[in-house]
Write a protein that holds these residues in place. Structure first.
Motif, PDB file in Angstrom:
ATOM      1  N   ARG A 109      18.502 -11.372 -36.643  1.00  0.00           N
ATOM      2  CA  ARG A 109      17.964 -10.798 -35.405  1.00  0.00           C
ATOM      3  C   ARG A 109      16.542 -11.279 -35.123  1.00  0.00           C
ATOM      4  NH1 ARG A 109      19.257  -5.204 -35.746  1.00  0.00           N
ATOM      5  NH2 ARG A 109      21.306  -5.898 -35.093  1.00  0.00           N
ATOM      6  N   ASN A 110      15.692 -11.328 -36.137  1.00  0.00           N
ATOM      7  CA  ASN A 110      14.294 -11.730 -35.942  1.00  0.00           C
ATOM      8  C   ASN A 110      14.152 -13.204 -35.566  1.00  0.00           C
ATOM      9  OD1 ASN A 110      13.396  -9.149 -36.475  1.00  0.00           O
ATOM     10  ND2 ASN A 110      13.075  -9.558 -38.650  1.00  0.00           N
ATOM     11  N   THR A 111      15.152 -14.010 -35.863  1.00  0.00           N
ATOM     12  CA  THR A 111      15.083 -15.434 -35.524  1.00  0.00           C
ATOM     13  C   THR A 111      15.469 -15.682 -34.075  1.00  0.00           C
ATOM     14  OG1 THR A 111      17.388 -15.948 -36.092  1.00  0.00           O
ATOM     15  CG2 THR A 111      15.773 -16.056 -37.891  1.00  0.00           C
ATOM     16  N   GLY A 112      16.149 -14.725 -33.463  1.00  0.00           N
ATOM     17  CA  GLY A 112      16.647 -14.914 -32.105  1.00  0.00           C
ATOM     18  C   GLY A 112      17.996 -15.615 -32.061  1.00  0.00           C
ATOM     19  N   LEU A 113      18.564 -15.896 -33.231  1.00  0.00           N
ATOM     20  CA  LEU A 113      19.866 -16.559 -33.299  1.00  0.00           C
ATOM     21  C   LEU A 113      20.978 -15.539 -33.467  1.00  0.00           C
ATOM     22  CD1 LEU A 113      19.081 -19.529 -35.721  1.00  0.00           C
ATOM     23  CD2 LEU A 113      19.156 -19.572 -33.222  1.00  0.00           C
ATOM     24  N   TYR A 114      22.139 -15.877 -32.930  1.00  0.00           N
ATOM     25  CA  TYR A 114      23.343 -15.083 -33.142  1.00  0.00           C
ATOM     26  C   TYR A 114      24.094 -15.657 -34.342  1.00  0.00           C
ATOM     27  CZ  TYR A 114      22.582 -13.314 -28.416  1.00  0.00           C
ATOM     28  OH  TYR A 114      22.049 -12.729 -27.291  1.00  0.00           O
ATOM     29  N   PRO A 115      24.891 -14.839 -35.036  1.00  0.00           N
ATOM     30  CA  PRO A 115      25.678 -15.382 -36.148  1.00  0.00           C
ATOM     31  C   PRO A 115      26.530 -16.563 -35.672  1.00  0.00           C
ATOM     32  CG  PRO A 115      25.804 -12.996 -36.159  1.00  0.00           C
ATOM     33  CD  PRO A 115      25.109 -13.400 -34.874  1.00  0.00           C
ATOM     34  N   GLY A 116      26.510 -17.609 -36.446  1.00  0.00           N
ATOM     35  CA  GLY A 116      27.223 -18.835 -36.106  1.00  0.00           C
ATOM     36  C   GLY A 116      26.268 -19.903 -35.598  1.00  0.00           C
ATOM     37  N   GLU A 147      23.233 -20.241 -36.511  1.00  0.00           N
ATOM     38  CA  GLU A 147      22.465 -20.755 -37.647  1.00  0.00           C
ATOM     39  C   GLU A 147      23.241 -21.842 -38.377  1.00  0.00           C
ATOM     40  OE1 GLU A 147      24.823 -17.737 -40.042  1.00  0.00           O
ATOM     41  OE2 GLU A 147      24.362 -18.166 -37.946  1.00  0.00           O
ATOM     42  N   LEU A 148      24.571 -21.716 -38.433  1.00  0.00           N
ATOM     43  CA  LEU A 148      25.394 -22.744 -39.079  1.00  0.00           C
ATOM     44  C   LEU A 148      25.322 -24.054 -38.296  1.00  0.00           C
ATOM     45  CD1 LEU A 148      28.484 -20.546 -39.974  1.00  0.00           C
ATOM     46  CD2 LEU A 148      26.802 -21.487 -41.567  1.00  0.00           C
ATOM     47  N   LEU A 149      25.350 -23.946 -36.982  1.00  0.00           N
ATOM     48  CA  LEU A 149      25.222 -25.123 -36.138  1.00  0.00           C
ATOM     49  C   LEU A 149      23.856 -25.769 -36.354  1.00  0.00           C
ATOM     50  CD1 LEU A 149      26.474 -25.467 -32.546  1.00  0.00           C
ATOM     51  CD2 LEU A 149      24.182 -26.214 -33.104  1.00  0.00           C
ATOM     52  N   MET A 150      22.816 -24.959 -36.392  1.00  0.00           N
ATOM     53  CA  MET A 150      21.466 -25.493 -36.607  1.00  0.00           C
ATOM     54  C   MET A 150      21.342 -26.120 -38.000  1.00  0.00           C
ATOM     55  SD  MET A 150      19.921 -25.239 -33.762  1.00  0.00           S
ATOM     56  CE  MET A 150      18.470 -26.046 -34.435  1.00  0.00           C
ATOM     57  N   ALA A 207      18.441 -31.519 -33.237  1.00  0.00           N
ATOM     58  CA  ALA A 207      17.505 -30.404 -33.352  1.00  0.00           C
ATOM     59  C   ALA A 207      16.148 -30.860 -32.828  1.00  0.00           C
ATOM     60  CB  ALA A 207      17.389 -29.964 -34.811  1.00  0.00           C
ATOM     61  N   THR A 208      15.434 -29.960 -32.185  1.00  0.00           N
ATOM     62  CA  THR A 208      14.094 -30.284 -31.688  1.00  0.00           C
ATOM     63  C   THR A 208      13.058 -29.934 -32.751  1.00  0.00           C
ATOM     64  OG1 THR A 208      13.764 -28.086 -30.744  1.00  0.00           O
ATOM     65  CG2 THR A 208      14.781 -29.768 -29.304  1.00  0.00           C
ATOM     66  N   GLU A 209      11.862 -30.433 -32.531  1.00  0.00           N
ATOM     67  CA  GLU A 209      10.768 -30.085 -33.443  1.00  0.00           C
ATOM     68  C   GLU A 209      10.510 -28.586 -33.421  1.00  0.00           C
ATOM     69  OE1 GLU A 209       7.168 -32.366 -33.457  1.00  0.00           O
ATOM     70  OE2 GLU A 209       8.274 -34.228 -33.047  1.00  0.00           O
ATOM     71  N   ASP A 210      10.676 -27.955 -32.250  1.00  0.00           N
ATOM     72  CA  ASP A 210      10.476 -26.505 -32.141  1.00  0.00           C
ATOM     73  C   ASP A 210      11.428 -25.737 -33.055  1.00  0.00           C
ATOM     74  OD1 ASP A 210       8.494 -26.895 -30.283  1.00  0.00           O
ATOM     75  OD2 ASP A 210       9.730 -26.365 -28.550  1.00  0.00           O
ATOM     76  N   ALA A 270      10.636 -24.641 -37.078  1.00  0.00           N
ATOM     77  CA  ALA A 270      10.027 -23.374 -37.490  1.00  0.00           C
ATOM     78  C   ALA A 270      11.097 -22.356 -37.866  1.00  0.00           C
ATOM     79  CB  ALA A 270       9.139 -22.826 -36.372  1.00  0.00           C
ATOM     80  N   LEU A 271      12.273 -22.476 -37.248  1.00  0.00           N
ATOM     81  CA  LEU A 271      13.386 -21.566 -37.557  1.00  0.00           C
ATOM     82  C   LEU A 271      13.991 -21.818 -38.925  1.00  0.00           C
ATOM     83  CD1 LEU A 271      15.673 -21.423 -34.397  1.00  0.00           C
ATOM     84  CD2 LEU A 271      14.323 -19.582 -35.377  1.00  0.00           C
ATOM     85  N   ARG A 272      13.873 -23.051 -39.389  1.00  0.00           N
ATOM     86  CA  ARG A 272      14.563 -23.454 -40.618  1.00  0.00           C
ATOM     87  C   ARG A 272      14.221 -22.534 -41.795  1.00  0.00           C
ATOM     88  NH1 ARG A 272      15.342 -29.655 -42.273  1.00  0.00           N
ATOM     89  NH2 ARG A 272      17.016 -29.312 -43.750  1.00  0.00           N
ATOM     90  N   ASP A 273      12.946 -22.267 -42.005  1.00  0.00           N
ATOM     91  CA  ASP A 273      12.545 -21.385 -43.107  1.00  0.00           C
ATOM     92  C   ASP A 273      13.022 -19.956 -42.885  1.00  0.00           C
ATOM     93  OD1 ASP A 273      11.346 -23.433 -44.535  1.00  0.00           O
ATOM     94  OD2 ASP A 273       9.332 -23.018 -43.747  1.00  0.00           O
ATOM     95  N   GLU A 274      13.002 -19.495 -41.625  1.00  0.00           N
ATOM     96  CA  GLU A 274      13.485 -18.148 -41.317  1.00  0.00           C
ATOM     97  C   GLU A 274      14.986 -18.025 -41.589  1.00  0.00           C
ATOM     98  OE1 GLU A 274      12.083 -16.260 -37.599  1.00  0.00           O
ATOM     99  OE2 GLU A 274      10.861 -18.071 -37.363  1.00  0.00           O
TER     100      GLU A 274
END
Length: 173
Positions: free
Chosen positions: A43-50, A52-55, A109-112, A115-119
């Protein structure tokens, strides 16, 4: 809490029609709860389940054709397209024509998104610990081994998993 007010996913007794398949029922309940737990952690990343797997896939590859991404995700093309639209509007992916084939779309993936990767990694580390809490290292290894066997059985039975399709060269119908 009474049986009427408790969450059916957290009860030991399967519904009548599922009593002949207690393992399948248990797997279904676990998968549902795992997805709920993943959603809370993401939730804190702004991603929905699934998403993150794509990312995760895109962070490991410089650029991927959208058609290949759909195949590797083993999802309906419309589902992946909707995910990519959301991720694109969030600034996490870039879609561009493939210079080798202008009909194909490259996704990266963009440079932006970095930052999500560690989260995402932290969320998945926590998900792993929540999922396996109460199991020792030997039990965790055994569960992983058994789930791999179950997955192989399902792939062999359905012929509808990426590994089986790659081996036989068949496309998803």
């Amino acid at each position: 809490m009474t049986a009427e007010t408790s969450d059916p996913a957290c009860t030991d007794e399967p519904p009548g029609a599922a009593r002949g398949g207690p393992v399948s029922h248990a797997l279904s309940r676990v998968a549902r709860l795992h997805r709920i737990a993943a959603a809370k952690l993401l939730r804190n990343t702004g991603l929905y389940p699934g998403q993150e797997l794509l990312m995760m896939h895109l962070w490991d590859e410089p650029a991927v054709r959208q058609a290949e991404l759909i195949k590797s995700m083993d999802l309906d093309p419309s589902t992946v397209t909707k995910m990519l639209q959301r991720l694109d509007s969030s600034g996490y992916v870039r879609r561009s024509p493939d210079p080798a084939d202008r009909r194909a779309v490259l996704v990266s993936a963009t440079e932006d998104s970095c930052a999500l990767r560690d989260e995402v990694k932290e969320a998945w580390d926590q998900l792993e610990e929540h999922t396996l809490a109460g199991l020792d290292d030997a039990e965790r290894a055994e569960l992983t081994r058994l789930l791999a066997k179950v997955e192989a059985s399902l792939c062999a039975e359905t012929s509808d998993c990426p590994e089986e399709r790659a081996r036989t060269g068949s496309a998803r119908g």
